[in-house]
Design an enzyme around this catalytic site. Structure first.
Site, PDB file in Angstrom:
ATOM      1  N   GLY A   1      -0.528   4.824  -0.842  1.00 61.15           N
ATOM      2  CA  GLY A   1      -1.608   5.395  -0.037  1.00 61.15           C
ATOM      3  C   GLY A   1      -1.160   6.525   0.886  1.00 61.15           C
ATOM      4  O   GLY A   1      -0.003   6.940   0.866  1.00 61.15           O
ATOM      5  N   GLN A   2      -2.109   6.997   1.701  1.00 54.75           N
ATOM      6  CA  GLN A   2      -1.835   8.163   2.566  1.00 54.75           C
ATOM      7  C   GLN A   2      -0.639   7.912   3.480  1.00 54.75           C
ATOM      8  O   GLN A   2       0.276   8.724   3.542  1.00 54.75           O
ATOM      9  CB  GLN A   2      -3.069   8.496   3.422  1.00 54.75           C
ATOM     10  CG  GLN A   2      -2.886   9.775   4.242  1.00 54.75           C
ATOM     11  CD  GLN A   2      -3.846   9.905   5.433  1.00 54.75           C
ATOM     12  OE1 GLN A   2      -4.527   8.959   5.809  1.00 54.75           O
ATOM     13  NE2 GLN A   2      -3.900  11.089   6.012  1.00 54.75           N
TER      14      GLN A   2
ATOM     15  N   GLY B   1       0.830  -1.207   0.000  1.00 52.49           N
ATOM     16  CA  GLY B   1       0.000   0.000   0.000  1.00 52.49           C
ATOM     17  C   GLY B   1       0.861   1.253   0.000  1.00 52.49           C
ATOM     18  O   GLY B   1       0.529   2.252   0.633  1.00 52.49           O
TER      19      GLY B   1
ATOM     20  N   TYR C   1     -15.454  -1.991   8.342  1.00 54.41           N
ATOM     21  CA  TYR C   1     -14.041  -1.626   8.550  1.00 54.41           C
ATOM     22  C   TYR C   1     -13.607  -1.990   9.978  1.00 54.41           C
ATOM     23  O   TYR C   1     -12.582  -2.651  10.186  1.00 54.41           O
ATOM     24  CB  TYR C   1     -13.890  -0.119   8.307  1.00 54.41           C
ATOM     25  CG  TYR C   1     -12.548   0.481   8.650  1.00 54.41           C
ATOM     26  CD1 TYR C   1     -11.423   0.222   7.880  1.00 54.41           C
ATOM     27  CD2 TYR C   1     -12.428   1.358   9.741  1.00 54.41           C
ATOM     28  CE1 TYR C   1     -10.195   0.798   8.193  1.00 54.41           C
ATOM     29  CE2 TYR C   1     -11.205   1.940  10.046  1.00 54.41           C
ATOM     30  CZ  TYR C   1     -10.096   1.659   9.278  1.00 54.41           C
ATOM     31  OH  TYR C   1      -8.895   2.244   9.587  1.00 54.41           O
TER      32      TYR C   1
ATOM     33  N   ILE D   1      -5.510  10.277  10.814  1.00 53.78           N
ATOM     34  CA  ILE D   1      -4.146  10.737  10.504  1.00 53.78           C
ATOM     35  C   ILE D   1      -4.236  11.948   9.572  1.00 53.78           C
ATOM     36  O   ILE D   1      -4.850  11.872   8.503  1.00 53.78           O
ATOM     37  CB  ILE D   1      -3.312   9.626   9.823  1.00 53.78           C
ATOM     38  CG1 ILE D   1      -3.287   8.344  10.667  1.00 53.78           C
ATOM     39  CG2 ILE D   1      -1.887  10.121   9.550  1.00 53.78           C
ATOM     40  CD1 ILE D   1      -2.564   8.435  11.971  1.00 53.78           C
TER      41      ILE D   1
ATOM     42  N   LYS E   1     -10.956  -4.709  11.435  1.00 52.36           N
ATOM     43  CA  LYS E   1      -9.817  -4.305  12.272  1.00 52.36           C
ATOM     44  C   LYS E   1      -9.736  -5.166  13.530  1.00 52.36           C
ATOM     45  O   LYS E   1      -8.650  -5.588  13.939  1.00 52.36           O
ATOM     46  CB  LYS E   1      -9.893  -2.815  12.622  1.00 52.36           C
ATOM     47  CG  LYS E   1      -9.562  -1.906  11.443  1.00 52.36           C
ATOM     48  CD  LYS E   1      -8.121  -2.097  10.995  1.00 52.36           C
ATOM     49  CE  LYS E   1      -7.762  -1.406   9.724  1.00 52.36           C
ATOM     50  NZ  LYS E   1      -6.484  -1.850   9.155  1.00 52.36           N
TER      51      LYS E   1
ATOM     52  N   ARG F   1      -3.126  -0.911  -8.134  1.00 46.57           N
ATOM     53  CA  ARG F   1      -3.692  -0.114  -9.229  1.00 46.57           C
ATOM     54  C   ARG F   1      -3.176   1.318  -9.281  1.00 46.57           C
ATOM     55  O   ARG F   1      -3.000   1.878 -10.343  1.00 46.57           O
ATOM     56  CB  ARG F   1      -5.221  -0.130  -9.161  1.00 46.57           C
ATOM     57  CG  ARG F   1      -5.781  -1.232 -10.044  1.00 46.57           C
ATOM     58  CD  ARG F   1      -7.224  -1.466  -9.796  1.00 46.57           C
ATOM     59  NE  ARG F   1      -7.443  -2.001  -8.457  1.00 46.57           N
ATOM     60  CZ  ARG F   1      -8.616  -2.343  -7.952  1.00 46.57           C
ATOM     61  NH1 ARG F   1      -9.702  -2.181  -8.656  1.00 46.57           N
ATOM     62  NH2 ARG F   1      -8.721  -2.844  -6.745  1.00 46.57           N
TER      63      ARG F   1
HETATM   64  N1  SER Z   1      -9.141   7.286   9.391  1.00 46.70           N
HETATM   65  C1  SER Z   1      -9.938   6.093   9.458  1.00 46.70           C
HETATM   66  C2  SER Z   1     -11.296   6.318   8.972  1.00 46.70           C
HETATM   67  O1  SER Z   1     -11.789   7.396   9.184  1.00 46.70           O
HETATM   68  C3  SER Z   1     -10.009   5.595  10.869  1.00 46.70           C
HETATM   69  O2  SER Z   1      -9.009   4.680  11.079  1.00 46.70           O
HETATM   70  O3  SER Z   1     -11.903   5.451   8.442  1.00 46.70           O
END
Ligand code: SER
Length: 316
Positions: free
Chosen positions: A11-12, A8, A142, A172, A146, A36
């Site tokens: 990504g950010q 990844g 999500y 973040i 996790k 991708r």
């Molecule tokens: N930054 C993430 C989200 O907002 C949280 O882990 O989905």
């Protein structure tokens, strides 16, 4: 850690973690993978890269063998809001990637970092100063992935000796690559809009408090937990870590100290609002502080100064 695979890397977090790791471990010891989304030139020109679908365990294994990998930073995830739009995709990407990393590191008893999140908590979790060990019944796909990922990582550690460790990241905030599809994304977008239009429309209500962290602290946390003395770790997957907690009004006030004409208004997104309300207002990260010396550098004020400066330079 000798040869590190970053999954990844476009990504950010990945786009900033790769250069950070390369400074510490050497350019040729950090292999940046992408699928991708192509990698930025600063990453592809400075060290090894590989195109790889992380949901395909075999192709991951080939890359691991080729580069003699003994540590993985697994940063692929479909974030909270995007996950609610396509739960099967979120489950598939988040779980298969985590499983493949752990399974592939069994043989070499390698290290795996998979970030968990404030999203691992839910409505029945104590919301203020959320403890390290507490009720975890998230209501997003999500969050469920996790929690499952945290358990799986501990399982692979206990059963197979994989050196699996992680942190529960808050939102973040960063200025290199935009986050994609999270509930905390507003706290990044607000800085860009403050510079471009002196105005931002928040999709979370005033009074919605969430934990946040500036990217330099997130990068430090990711490396410090992996370098921590294992004898001192009581927990592994995953540690609460936070740097600040604020709502949209408080971040707007911090921006207004530098851009007095900045205006904040609201157009609440019910999906994101419900997710945010199920997450902690503030986490207790004392276990991370005690077990491996976690201590963030940036607060809202110092982060705001740096973000406004960096985003302004970028948009010029
Ligand atoms: N930054 C993430 C989200 O907002 C949280 O882990 O989905």
């Amino acid at each position: 850690m000798k040869n590190i695979l970053v999954i990844g890397a476009a990504g950010q977090i990945g786009s900033e973690l790769v250069p950070y790791l390369r400074k510490i471990y050497g350019d040729n010891h950090v292999i940046a993978t992408f699928n991708r989304t192509p990698l930025p030139a600063e990453i592809s020109e400075a060290g090894p890269t590989a195109q790889m679908n992380a949901t395909d365990g075999n192709s991951m294994y080939q890359v691991i063998k080729k580069y003699n990998i003994d540590a993985i930073y697994n940063l692929v995830a479909v974030l909270s809001a995007k996950g609610e739009a396509n739960p099967p995709l979120s489950w598939k990407i988040n779980m298969e990637t985590t499983f493949n990393c752990l399974e592939n590191m069994k043989e070499v008893k390698g290290a795996v970092f998979t970030p968990s999140s404030i999203g691992a908590f839910g409505l029945t979790t104590p919301q203020d100063q959320t403890p390290q060990d507490t009720i975890m019944r998230p209501s997003t796909i999500y969050g469920i992935s996790k929690v499952a990922g945290e358990l799986l990582a501990d399982y692979y550690h206990l059963k197979y000796g994989v050196d699996a460790r992680g942190v529960r990241f808050p939102g973040i905030i960063s200025n290199v690559t935009m986050p994609g599809g999270g509930t905390t994304d507003y706290a990044v977008e607000i800085y860009y809009e403050a510079i471009k239009n002196q105005k931002y429309t928040s999709n979370l209500k005033a009074g919605t408090f969430l934990d946040m962290m500036y990217m330099p602290d997130a990068l430090a946390a990711a490396v410090q937990i992996m370098e921590a003395d294992p004898a001192k770790l009581i927990h592994r997957n995953c540690f609460n870590v936070t740097a600040m907690s604020f709502d949209p009004e408080i971040i707007a006030a911090a921006i207004r100290k530098h851009i007095p004409e900045f205006v904040l208004d609201y157009n609440v997104d019910p999906v994101k609002q419900a997710i945010a309300e199920s997450w902690p207002n503030s986490m207790d990260d004392s276990c991370a502080r005690a077990e491996w010396g976690w201590k963030p550098e940036y607060n809202l004020e110092t982060m705001t100064i740096d973000m406004l400066e960096k985003v302004a330079a970028k948009l010029k």
